[in-house]
Design an enzyme around this catalytic site. Structure first.
Site, short mmCIF file in Angstrom:
data_model
loop_
_atom_site.label_atom_id
_atom_site.label_comp_id
_atom_site.label_asym_id
_atom_site.label_seq_id
_atom_site.Cartn_x
_atom_site.Cartn_y
_atom_site.Cartn_z
N GLN A 152 -72.17 -28.38 22.26
CA GLN A 152 -71.84 -27.10 22.90
C GLN A 152 -73.03 -26.15 22.79
O GLN A 152 -73.80 -26.19 21.82
CB GLN A 152 -70.59 -26.47 22.28
CG GLN A 152 -70.66 -26.28 20.77
CD GLN A 152 -69.46 -25.54 20.19
OE1 GLN A 152 -68.64 -25.01 20.92
NE2 GLN A 152 -69.37 -25.50 18.87
N TYR A 282 -64.57 -15.09 12.37
CA TYR A 282 -65.60 -15.07 13.42
C TYR A 282 -66.52 -13.86 13.30
O TYR A 282 -67.66 -13.90 13.74
CB TYR A 282 -64.95 -15.18 14.81
CG TYR A 282 -64.60 -16.62 15.10
CD1 TYR A 282 -65.58 -17.51 15.51
CD2 TYR A 282 -63.33 -17.11 14.87
CE1 TYR A 282 -65.30 -18.85 15.70
CE2 TYR A 282 -63.04 -18.45 15.05
CZ TYR A 282 -64.02 -19.31 15.48
OH TYR A 282 -63.75 -20.64 15.66
N ARG A 284 -67.70 -12.89 10.49
CA ARG A 284 -68.72 -13.46 9.63
C ARG A 284 -69.70 -14.32 10.42
O ARG A 284 -70.92 -14.25 10.25
CB ARG A 284 -68.00 -14.29 8.55
CG ARG A 284 -68.83 -15.13 7.62
CD ARG A 284 -69.09 -16.55 8.03
NE ARG A 284 -68.08 -17.19 8.84
CZ ARG A 284 -68.25 -18.34 9.46
NH1 ARG A 284 -69.39 -18.99 9.37
NH2 ARG A 284 -67.30 -18.86 10.20
N HIS A 439 -59.64 -16.19 19.96
CA HIS A 439 -59.27 -16.67 18.63
C HIS A 439 -58.03 -15.97 18.06
O HIS A 439 -57.70 -16.13 16.89
CB HIS A 439 -60.46 -16.54 17.68
CG HIS A 439 -61.55 -17.51 18.01
ND1 HIS A 439 -61.38 -18.86 17.91
CD2 HIS A 439 -62.80 -17.33 18.50
CE1 HIS A 439 -62.49 -19.48 18.30
NE2 HIS A 439 -63.36 -18.57 18.67
#
Lengths: 758, 758
Positions: A152, A282, A284, A439
């Protein structure tokens, strides 16, 4: 792949060469750093570091560790495998090692002046410059934005963010011809690939794009390419992406306002308090590119005043994320978050040092740096190490805090109440925020409870084993969607066994909960309350949670009131995800010789129904033992209601889910109703002394003594005959309003939204 | 119950009195100690302690803690409630506090000379002397030997063991009249009650009787009553108890040879190696009375040479129990054992100090004492504290050891293999012993595996929450019998879904497993092997376990070979009770939307069948993650066999059982057969770095390359193409015999019972 033996030979030659002309090469290095480095390191910064070497234990120790790590990799030789697998596999892991080691080797070259590090980077870069033009997109097709080196683009962007720094460190050491070769065959195509060629990755408001923008921006800064830097800062104007496009995690590509680029990624996912809407895990992950690019911009384009952008949101965000940790420094696993991630992660080491240096030299940050026991190998890390040497550290005080969500801070919040009762530190985390982009979970008004760094009532977190190849290549598991995101997986009300917003990400993303009140002024009785109007049609949910840590009472507890308004008759489920073993209950549990699931969809298909019970009276109590502590839930009940003891793990053929238990309170055929529960930490067990202290709840009864549209009043009677009444105004959260209410001949008078006393 | 205010008044008066005549009273105390104390403390010992006060940190610190503890209790006043409830309840707990505090107050009186401690003991004893004659047997009828102060005589015996010491300490301080009153109304009736009036409790070979004998013996020593001392040492001659009588845990009352008394309790449950047949949990429990009475006998009747009895078995038993702990000092939960019990328990503090003092001043014991950070407040504790002050401690080396079982050491053994692989410390515990009296489990040839103090393959332990009142008054739960004792609850073969010896205690008690070999001479390849001939009719089980910690190989592992001989076709189940989450397997797991139990009886009714699978080929692998470590079982399989993933917790209406997982290998319709499994600890996960190291097994294949009545040979091929062959002689365990065997054209030649190499 380059032949390892060739590389070792080259390195040996270099090593010999540099040994024989150390002084000369150092002079050369110094001379050549006139304009470079200028991202994370600067010429002045390097000089200042050199001056302070061997004076601070923490910097020297980090430098030594880094040197050992890099030397070990250099000894192994260069290895640039053909991209092939998902996360956790060998080529993936090797490419990650490569960029991490190059970045560190760059720092070592600058700080130590040893050309073997520059030579190593050069060889590695030349190898990548050979390979890169030959690569098509990665053979693994799972990603919405496939990379070239990795499966990715996200990982490709990681590569460029780190490698840009390495390139910057040896920029002046390289010949112009070599630089030309690298830029033409590797860096510029790489930057274009991540942006123009993959706009669905680059032009988003998402942690992926933050990495993408920073990758392009960093290499732009090194190459003095303003076009790239501007592309990074402001995004691509016309990307041609559909408003409906989704990524492979089900997240929307396009942001609501269509904005993109680094600055847009600062505007929107960050609230003015520095809360990052995807959640701390996320946060972080995005924090490193955010801060490292900010540092680079501050060095190279100080006129942008990036650290003052949006009222200094970048530095506030460091403070916010440190507050989103438990007593051990572990992040609360809100939204998609893998448990165990903590402020010991390298991105937080970087963040703490940068925040200390570019902020107001907050001495509380030093105590975190001290615990981290590592610093960033630049001027910021040296500043922290020097301050620690002078013993300037002060304890980082995590107190109760409300962190608003939304670009303008008006999309709900995370409310954190922290209280101390003797040696017990309790932390209540309540979520009444926006969805959290791709998320996010359908978990409005959910909460989790911690004691001394341990989970008491858990948030499940994500369903994923990051970088464990056997588990779907380390990627998200399908149970993340079928379980972890669903409402029933969280400690909040599920209506009619359907997730909030019918589990539709698009709908949930349009809405957020509303704060009602947050008051932590009285450290013994702290209150948070919020309202959710939109998660279910025709249902209004209000949850009020009170953290009581008054040592006049026999134990600390959380009073939890869920007030539900609806015109329709519904089924309401309120789960509590406890841990450990059942010790006792006044419920008469019915178990069966066969286990069935709790439902067929919306996450219910993953819950086994281990036991059920109808309450025997209007007060139900449930006690459990975990990590040698006794906890109880004391609950106002009616005899026609249901309690269910469940366990996660049904319909899980790959055993992806943890077999954790749950205690569910169910009300059926109710329109308006009230759930009242008290969660108490009341006792301890010592297995060496075999001593149980206060294994029974200290609460004898809990009851609703008043409830209408204006007020709700709860009475708690303790086994020692003490009692307390909590009253909340349901219509006026103001701190200044005077209230009067008579309940059963007793007259209550108070100022502010709530009353708590006997 | 005595009135607290009255008591406080009395204490205040005493306190006033003693303040005004401290010197006088000290003189009096000194003078009066001419003959007493003489149990745990002696007159000379007290003088020696006094001389060394304020010279050793550890003794002074323990003294200070004890003083604070006792002073706190004295301030609360005396409380002697009417006996009422089971363990965990208030009167039970208060009486336990009373005897513990009296014993400590006695030590403080002797060491500090402060009469308030003597006065406190006297008042307490007078209170008990008032109460005791009025008491009938305890109202709670559950015990086979109901006490008076507690629900079972066992606790009454605890009371007398501690209280005798307190009485000894103030014996000379009391008037003759008071002594007469106490002995007539309290101590003698108490001793008779525990022995003559309750022979089914007193006249056994059991930890209960050890406490009973010591209680009677201790008070006999204080009272100079040789009749009581002899009764304690040699038991009651004619007790009139039936040979079939059982206690409430299902244990036989009468011993095989009909012997009783303290010395018989030394003869029989202890093996010559000091292994206590009930297992370490009860060993620990019995150790205190064993050693404290031995110490008293040594002081008062040195002619008995009690520490030399049975070749010094008492001191050997201290060494044995210390070896029965994991890296954290927790006891292996063999037989009935509650997890978490460790050598930090007070009885082990006492044991370590006594063993140091009366043994050969083993410096390794000092490091245990140092970790315990507490000493016994007598001469033995002072000796330890003095030695620690002089820094004499040496590390306690736990190495591989075989501890024989049975009075003569010929009833099987516990084999412990310990190996180190880099930073991994592995401990394998295999049980091939006798049954273990009433606390034994039907678990012949079972094992458990530990890594660095954590359980990898667990022994379930008992089903009980000691002293947690809600759980059956803290007593054994019925699941201890229906689950914890059953064979399927252990990591050993169950034949035809029936427990060993059909679950019959009497049958199992007549037999024991036979050691085949135990060889730990090569630290990289250690082997234990044993045979069980009697657990099942017409089935012979031989289990061989090899702990391999050779750093030439990629990971440490245990090779586990179960060789089964039978004339009949049977079903064999071999479970492995792992912990944590399934990471991967080459089995195609079938799960169901409904869970059923694995069976209806013999413990199978408590297991849910979560998944099943037929092996796809002759090599089956199963990997899991626990505490951030990756483990695998690699198993030789046939495609007509079955694997079952199960979970404990079915038919458990009170949620008494832990919901732990199990991996079961099942062979059906087999007569002779071989189970071959390799259990490997091969990788780690770091949640902060999100780094999985070697998450996959390092084993590519395991196969049986030879198997007949004489030899069994297993070949392991590793993923790095290394390979190893293990061959065992099935008929000759001798270390000296020469063997030759040709397998597929390869000729193997070796000396001793087994071969391991490539």
């Amino acid at each position: 792949m380059l032949r390892t033996t060739q590389i070792i030979l080259i390195l040996l030659l270099f090593s010999f060469f540099s040994c024989n002309k150390t002084n000369e090469s150092q002079t050369k290095a110094n001379k050549h750093t006139a304009a470079h480095p200028n991202l994370m390191l600067t010429v002045d910064g390097v000089n200042s570091i050199k001056k302070n070497l061997k004076t601070t234990p923490l910097f020297d120790q980090t430098l030594e560790q880094t040197k050992n790590e890099v030397d070990e990799q250099i000894a192994k030789g260069i290895d640039i495998p053909i991209p092939k697998d998902m996360a956790g596999g060998y080529p993936h892991t090797q490419h990650k090692i490569n960029y991490a080691v190059m970045q560190k080797a760059g720092l070592l070259f600058q700080i130590l002046g040893d050309e073997k590090y520059a030579a190593y980077i050069k060889e590695m870069l030349m190898g990548y410059a050979d390979l890169y033009p030959k690569l098509n997109r990665h053979p693994e097709t799972r990603s919405y934005a496939r990379g070239k080196i990795f499966w990715q683009c996200l990982n490709d962007a990681n590569w460029l963010v780190y490698t840009s720094q390495a390139y910057d460190c040896i920029y002046n050491w390289l010949s112009e011809k070599d630089r030309g070769h690298l830029e033409e065959n590797l860096f510029r195509p790489f930057a274009d690939f991540l942006s123009i060629e993959t706009p669905q990755f680059f032009n988003r408001i998402h942690n992926h794009s933050t990495w993408g923008c920073v990758a392009v921006g960093m290499i732009g800064l090194v190459m003095n390419d303003d076009e790239l830097v501007n592309r990074a800062l402001y995004g691509i104007k016309k990307d041609g992406i559909s408003n409906e496009a989704l990524d492979n995690d089900g997240g929307l590509i396009k942001s609501k306002d269509g904005k993109a680029g680094f600055l847009a990624n600062l505007d929107s996912p960050f609230s003015p308090d520095g809360y990052y809407t995807e959640g701390p895990y996320y946060h972080r992950y995005a924090l490193y590119p955010f801060l490292i690019f900010a540092q680079a911009l501050q060095n190279k384009k100080p006129e942008l005043k990036i650290f003052e952008y949006k009222n200094g949101v970048l530095l506030k965000s460091v403070d916010a994320i440190l507050n989103l940790t438990d007593e051990d420094g572990d992040f609360f696993p809100l939204n998609d978050g893998q448990k165990g991630m903590s402020y010991f992660n390298s991105s937080l080491i970087s963040a703490v040092d940068i925040a200390y240096f570019y902020g107001n030299k907050n001495k509380q940050l030093l105590s975190i740096a001290k615990a981290q026991n590592k610093v960033q190998l630049d001027e910021t890390g040296m500043a922290v190490a020097l301050a620690l040497k002078e013993d300037l550290a002060e304890p980082f005080e995590k107190s109760s805090i409300e962190l608003t969500d939304g670009a303008n801070g008006d999309e709900g919040a995370i409310g954190i109440l922290r209280g101390t009762y003797k040696n017990q530190k309790l932390t209540l985390v309540m979520k009444y925020s926006a969805h959290g982009l791709s998320h996010g979970h359908f978990d409005k008004l959910s909460f989790s409870l911690y004691e001394n760094g341990e989970e008491v009532i858990q948030d499940y977190g994500l369903s994923r084993f990051v970088n464990v190849e056997q588990k779907n290549g380390g990627g998200y598991l399908k149970e993340n969607k079928t379980w972890a995101k669903q409402t029933i997986a969280h400690n909040t009300i599920t209506v009619n066994q359907t997730s909030q917003y019918k589990g539709k990400f698009k709908e949930s993303s349009k809405n957020h909960s509303e704060k009602y009140l947050f008051n932590s002024s009285n450290k013994k009785v702290q209150v948070v309350s919020a309202i959710e109007n939109n998660a279910y049609n025709n249902v209004v949910l209000q949850r009020t949670m009170v953290l009581v840590t008054d040592t006049d009472l026999a134990a600390p507890f959380v009073l939890d009131i869920n007030k539900i308004k609806s015109k329709n008759n519904n089924t309401y489920d309120l789960p509590f995800y406890y841990f450990g073993q059942v010790i006792g209950t006044n419920l008469k549990l019915e178990t069966s010789f066969q286990l069935n699931t709790l439902g067929n969809t919306n996450g219910y298909q993953h819950l086994w129904k281990e036991a059920k019970a109808k309450p025997l009276n209007q007060f139900t109590q449930f006690t459990w033992l975990n990590h040698n502590k006794f906890y109880s839930i004391s609950s106002v009940s009616e005899t026609n209601e249901d309690y269910i003891l469940g366990r996660i793990g049904a319909n899980d053929p790959n055993f992806n889910l943890r077999r954790d238990p749950v205690f569910i309170h169910r009300k059926q055929n109710k329109s308006n109703t009230l759930f009242v529960n008290v969660i108490e930490s009341h006792g301890t067990y010592n297995a060496v002394l075999e001593l149980a202290k206060q294994s029974k709840s200290t609460i004898e009864n809990t009851s609703i003594i008043y409830d209408d549209k204006d007020y709700t009043a709860i009475k708690i009677v303790f086994t020692n005959k003490e009692q307390r009444v909590f009253i909340i105004s349901n219509t006026n959260p103001s701190e200044n309003t005077k209230h009067e209410l008579t309940i059963k001949d007793k007259h209550y008078k108070w100022v502010g939204a709530y009353y708590f006393n006997n």
